[in-house]
Design an enzyme around this catalytic site. Structure first.
Site, short mmCIF file in Angstrom:
data_model
loop_
_atom_site.label_atom_id
_atom_site.label_comp_id
_atom_site.label_asym_id
_atom_site.label_seq_id
_atom_site.Cartn_x
_atom_site.Cartn_y
_atom_site.Cartn_z
N GLU A 173 13.49 25.85 -34.49
CA GLU A 173 14.21 26.96 -35.13
C GLU A 173 15.39 27.51 -34.31
O GLU A 173 15.50 28.72 -34.12
CB GLU A 173 13.23 28.09 -35.47
CG GLU A 173 12.17 27.66 -36.47
CD GLU A 173 11.26 28.81 -36.91
OE1 GLU A 173 11.39 29.93 -36.37
OE2 GLU A 173 10.43 28.59 -37.81
N GLU A 292 5.99 23.48 -40.40
CA GLU A 292 5.39 24.82 -40.48
C GLU A 292 5.38 25.22 -41.94
O GLU A 292 6.44 25.32 -42.56
CB GLU A 292 6.17 25.85 -39.66
CG GLU A 292 6.03 25.72 -38.15
CD GLU A 292 6.68 26.88 -37.41
OE1 GLU A 292 6.65 28.02 -37.94
OE2 GLU A 292 7.22 26.66 -36.31
#
Length: 501
Positions: A173, A292
Site C-alpha cells: 500500500e 487483503e
C-alpha cells in the site's frame, strides 16, 4: 416469494480452483501474533510457543497460504530483527500500529509456524523505508543454499535447508498516506521494477506481486495501477488488490450487495492489466492477487499515539461478526471463485483476533466467528473446477448500487470424486425459491445442504456466545432437478455426490 435459478453443466468450466485462493494474512498488529498465534505461557502452547488450538482451527479453516509480515507493519520492518537468538533481538517501536515490537516472533518463527500449520509462506518486502539491497539480503537468507553470508546466518540459526519461499510481495500500500515511505506511482513503480529485476537475477522462477491501490476509494485508484504496471509489467506476475466492506449508516441492503462492487473492482483491475499488456505488445499474463480482503468496521478504528510506554500488541481491531457479515464474506468468496481465470491468489485479512475468523482469550479458549464457516466450506473445493454458471434472480434494491440480484451463486465440481458444490447467498430479507438443473451430471447418490442464517442477522457475539454453526439437512434431487428454499440473509452450501467417472 423471490425466485432464483442456476444453470450448470460439467462440460463448461472457468478454470481450476487455485490453492492460493484460500490464503490468509498475518501481521504484527494487535493480538494477531502475540496472544494469537504465539503465546508461550498458554497451557496449549507447543515447544515453540505456538498455540496448538489456533493451529487446529486454522487447519479446519482450510488456509493454504499465509502472507506475512504485513500489511502496514512491513513498511517499518527490519527483517533481521526476527532472526537468530531471541535474547539478542532488539525491541523497537512499531509506528504503523503504535506498539512496541519485542521481535520474539519474527521471520524464523513464522517459517517454523508455517511448517507446523501446513501452509505455504508468502513474504512481503519493506520497500517503504528500505530498498533493493535489503530485499536481496532477505531473499538470500530465506532461499540461499549456503556458502554466503546471509544463507550461512540462516544455517547457523538452525535452518540447514533453504526456506524456498516462492511468492513475494513488493511492499504494501505505498499509495496510502498512513504508510511509512508513502510515495507516488512513478517512484514506486521504479523501485518495484528494480527490486523485481534484481530478485530474478537470483531466481527467475520467483512469483512477484507488485502493489496495486489500497482500495477503490483512493483518489489515484486506476491511474496508480496503470502507471505501476507500465514500469514493472515485464518483471512481475501479479498485481495486488485490497478491499474491505462494512455496513454504513444503517444501510444493510447496500452492505449485503457489496460483492457487486467487489466484482466491478476486480474487473477493472483486470482491464487495466490487459490495457498495459496491449500497449506493451506483451505475451506475458499478469494476474491478480487479492491479498487483503474481508469485513472491517473501519469507522470504529481510532489510532492514537499511546501515552507512556507503547504496549506489545494489545486489543485493537477486534471486530465481532454477525450472520450478515458472514453473508457478505460468502458473497466475496463467490466473486473470487467466479474470477479464477485471473484471480490466482487471495488472502483474508486477517487470521486471528484482528478482523479475523478466529478469536482467542489470553490464556484461555479459541473460538470461531460467523465468517469462519463460509471460508471453511469453500476451501473444501480446492482442486476442483469452477463451472461457468448462469444465475437468474429476482432483483432487490440497494441504495448504493441500485437493482442487484437478490441471489448469487457459483458452482465447483470435482470430476474424479463426482462431487458438485453450489455456494449460494440470499441477500434479501425474504426467503427465495432456488432451483438448479443438474441433469448433465449423472445419477445422484446423496446430497446435503448447510445453511448459515439467523432471525437476527445483525446480532454479533463475543467469546462464542453467538453460535454460528451451519444447520445441515439432506438434499433429494429429483430427475436431475434440485429445488430448495433459501432462508433470508443466508449463506448456503449445497453438496451433491454423483457417480464418479
Amino acid at each position: 416469494m423471490l425466485t432464483a435459478s442456476i444453470v450448470v453443466d460439467r462440460r463448461f468450466t472457468s478454470g481450476t480452483v487455485p490453492r492460493r485462493l484460500f490464503g490468509g494474512f498475518i501481521e504484527q498488529a494487535g493480538r494477531g501474533v502475540y496472544h494469537g498465534l504465539f503465546e508461550p505461557e498458554h497451557p496449549l502452547a507447543d515447544s515453540h510457543g505456538f498455540r496448538r488450538d489456533v493451529i487446529e482451527l486454522i487447519r479446519e479453516l482450510g488456509v493454504t497460504t499465509v502472507r506475512y509480515p504485513g500489511g502496514n507493519y512491513v513498511s517499518g520492518h527490519r527483517w533481521e530483527d526476527g532472526t537468530g537468538p531471541v535474547d539478542l533481538r532488539p525491541s523497537r517501536l512499531d509506528l504503523a500500529w503504535h506498539a512496541t515490537e519485542p521481535n520474539t516472533f519474527g521471520l524464523d518463527e513464522f517459517i517454523t509456524w508455517s511448517s507446523e500449520a501446513g501452509v505455504e509462506p508468502m513474504l512481503a518486502l519493506n520497500l517503504g523505508t528500505r530498498g533493493v539491497l535489503e530485499a536481496l539480503d532477505m531473499l538470500e537468507y530465506c532461499n540461499g543454499a549456503g556458502g554466503t553470508f546471509q544463507a550461512d546466518r540462516r544455517r547457523a540459526n538452525g535452518f540447514e535447508k533453504p526456506f524456498d519461499v516462492r511468492m513475494w510481495c513488493l511492499g504494501n500500500e505505498p499509495d496510502g498516506h498512513w504508510q511509512l515511505g508513502h510515495t507516488d506511482a512513478a517512484h514506486y513503480g521504479l523501485i518495484a521494477r528494480q527490486t523485481a529485476s534484481a530478485m530474478r537475477m537470483f531466481d527467475p522462477t520467483l512469483e512477484l506481486v507488485v502493489a496495486g491501490s489500497s482500495g477503490t476509494e483512493m483518489a489515484t485508484y486506476g491511474s496508480w495501477e496503470r502507471t505501476v504496471l507500465e514500469a514493472s509489467y515485464d518483471d512481475v506476475d501479479f498485481i495486488s488488490a485490497h478491499q474491505y466492506y462494512y455496513e454504513r449508516d444503517g444501510d444493510l441492503a447496500s452492505y449485503l450487495a457489496s460483492s457487486t462492487d467487489f466484482d466491478a473492482y476486480i474487473r477493472s483491475v483486470i482491464a487495466t492489466i490487459d490495457h498495459v499488456r496491449s500497449v506493451k505488445r506483451s505475451s506475458r499474463i499478469v494476474n491478480v492477487s487479492v491479498d487483503e480482503w474481508g469485513v472491517w468496521y473501519q469507522p470504529d478504528h481510532v489510532d492514537e499515539v499511546p501515552a507512556g510506554l507503547w504496549p506489545v500488541g494489545g486489543h485493537r481491531l477486534e471486530d465481532f461478526y454477525s450472520t450478515a457479515d458472514a453473508v457478505v464474506y460468502g458473497s466475496m468468496l463467490i466473486t473470487l471463485l467466479k474470477h479464477v481465470d485471473r484471480v490466482r491468489s487471495a488472502s483474508i485479512a486477517q487470521l486471528v483476533n484482528v478482523i479475523a475468523p478466529i478469536m482467542t482469550v489470553d490464556g484461555g479458549e479459541a473460538w470461531k466467528q460467523t465468517i469462519f464457516h463460509p471460508f471453511a466450506q469453500a476451501s473444501a473445493s480446492i482442486g476442483d473446477m469452477v463451472l461457468q454458471t448462469l444465475v437468474t434472480s429476482t432483483p432487490m434494491t440497494a441504495d448504493r448500487f441500485g437493482e442487484v440480484p437478490a441471489v448469487d451463486a457459483v458452482a465447483t465440481f470435482d470430476d474424479d470424486a463426482g462431487v458438485l458444490r453450489i455456494f449460494v447467498v440470499n441477500r434479501s430479507h425474504e426467503p427465495a425459491e432456488f432451483a438448479a438443473d443438474l441433469s448433465s451430471f449423472g445419477q445422484v447418490f446423496e446430497g446435503e445442504m448447510a445453511v448459515l442464517a439467523s432471525d437476527e442477522p445483525r446480532r454479533k457475539g463475543a467469546g462464542g456466545e453467538l453460535d454460528p454453526r451451519p444447520r445441515v439437512s439432506p438434499l433429494r434431487p429429483t430427475h436431475g432437478q434440485l429445488a430448495v428454499t433459501l432462508a433470508p440473509v443466508s449463506w448456503s452450501t449445497l453438496t451433491v455426490q454423483f457417480g464418479a467417472r
